[in-house]
Motif scaffolding. Structure first.
Motif, PDB file in Angstrom:
ATOM      1  N   ASP A   1     -93.623  71.246  42.652  1.00 49.72           N
ATOM      2  CA  ASP A   1     -92.556  71.226  41.646  1.00 49.72           C
ATOM      3  C   ASP A   1     -93.089  71.594  40.260  1.00 49.72           C
ATOM      4  OD1 ASP A   1     -90.650  70.510  43.542  1.00 49.72           O
ATOM      5  OD2 ASP A   1     -91.034  68.368  43.248  1.00 49.72           O
ATOM      6  N   ILE A   2     -94.308  71.188  39.953  1.00 52.79           N
ATOM      7  CA  ILE A   2     -94.933  71.539  38.670  1.00 52.79           C
ATOM      8  C   ILE A   2     -95.112  73.053  38.576  1.00 52.79           C
ATOM      9  CG2 ILE A   2     -97.070  71.390  37.329  1.00 52.79           C
ATOM     10  CD1 ILE A   2     -97.291  68.452  38.417  1.00 52.79           C
ATOM     11  N   ILE A   3     -95.561  73.656  39.664  1.00 50.37           N
ATOM     12  CA  ILE A   3     -95.746  75.108  39.707  1.00 50.37           C
ATOM     13  C   ILE A   3     -94.408  75.822  39.551  1.00 50.37           C
ATOM     14  CG2 ILE A   3     -96.421  77.034  41.198  1.00 50.37           C
ATOM     15  CD1 ILE A   3     -98.615  75.065  42.313  1.00 50.37           C
ATOM     16  N   VAL A   4     -93.396  75.339  40.244  1.00 53.02           N
ATOM     17  CA  VAL A   4     -92.054  75.937  40.127  1.00 53.02           C
ATOM     18  C   VAL A   4     -91.532  75.761  38.700  1.00 53.02           C
ATOM     19  CG1 VAL A   4     -89.644  75.728  40.891  1.00 53.02           C
ATOM     20  CG2 VAL A   4     -91.499  75.688  42.570  1.00 53.02           C
ATOM     21  N   LEU A   5     -91.767  74.599  38.117  1.00 53.35           N
ATOM     22  CA  LEU A   5     -91.317  74.335  36.754  1.00 53.35           C
ATOM     23  C   LEU A   5     -91.993  75.287  35.769  1.00 53.35           C
ATOM     24  CD1 LEU A   5     -89.719  72.664  34.743  1.00 53.35           C
ATOM     25  CD2 LEU A   5     -91.559  70.970  34.787  1.00 53.35           C
ATOM     26  N   ALA A   6     -93.301  75.438  35.867  1.00 57.67           N
ATOM     27  CA  ALA A   6     -94.015  76.365  34.979  1.00 57.67           C
ATOM     28  C   ALA A   6     -93.498  77.791  35.177  1.00 57.67           C
ATOM     29  CB  ALA A   6     -95.511  76.294  35.223  1.00 57.67           C
ATOM     30  N   GLY A   7     -93.269  78.163  36.421  1.00 61.38           N
ATOM     31  CA  GLY A   7     -92.715  79.491  36.699  1.00 61.38           C
ATOM     32  C   GLY A   7     -91.326  79.661  36.114  1.00 61.38           C
ATOM     33  N   GLY A   8     -90.519  78.621  36.184  1.00 64.99           N
ATOM     34  CA  GLY A   8     -89.178  78.662  35.606  1.00 64.99           C
ATOM     35  C   GLY A   8     -89.216  78.858  34.105  1.00 64.99           C
ATOM     36  N   ILE A   9     -90.174  78.205  33.455  1.00 64.39           N
ATOM     37  CA  ILE A   9     -90.320  78.356  32.008  1.00 64.39           C
ATOM     38  C   ILE A   9     -90.721  79.795  31.680  1.00 64.39           C
ATOM     39  CG2 ILE A   9     -91.665  77.679  29.983  1.00 64.39           C
ATOM     40  CD1 ILE A   9     -91.866  74.861  31.301  1.00 64.39           C
TER      41      ILE A   9
END
Length: 109
Positions: free
Chosen positions: A50-58
């Motif tokens: 989820d952290i990786i997806v969140l950073a990617g979303g940003i």
């Protein structure tokens, strides 16, 4: 001031803010990695994803992705420290108004 000058000034202003967000995101990710390496951050595998997806979303400026990943990180466990900073940064980025109209209007005065 011409419309072109106002537009250029507004774009420079936006660029300045986006560079600050980039620096903040990079530092926050480095802090998360450091906290994990030092044993201060205990995250589940699901949270890492989820952290990786969140950073990617940003990075992609994908508001839906930011909101979904933020909720997932929060529901998978307790959030504090550098991980909380990432969530706050993500929330702030997700609510940015990229409309140039307010900036241009302010520059005119």
């Amino acid at each position: 001031m011409t419309a072109e000058e106002m537009t250029n000034r507004a774009l420079q202003h936006l660029d300045k803010h986006l560079r600050a967000y980039e620096a903040s995101l990079n530092q926050t990710i480095a802090d998360i990695e450091s906290d994990y390496d030092q044993g201060y951050l205990d995250v589940t595998e699901a949270q890492w994803q989820d952290i990786i997806v969140l950073a990617g979303g940003i990075v992609q400026a994908n508001t839906r992705m930011i909101h979904e990943a933020s909720e997932c990180v929060r529901t998978d466990g307790e959030v504090s420290g550098s991980l909380l900073n990432l969530l706050e940064l993500a929330n702030h980025f997700a609510t940015l108004d990229f409309s140039m109209k307010p900036s241009i209007k302010q520059e005119a005065f």
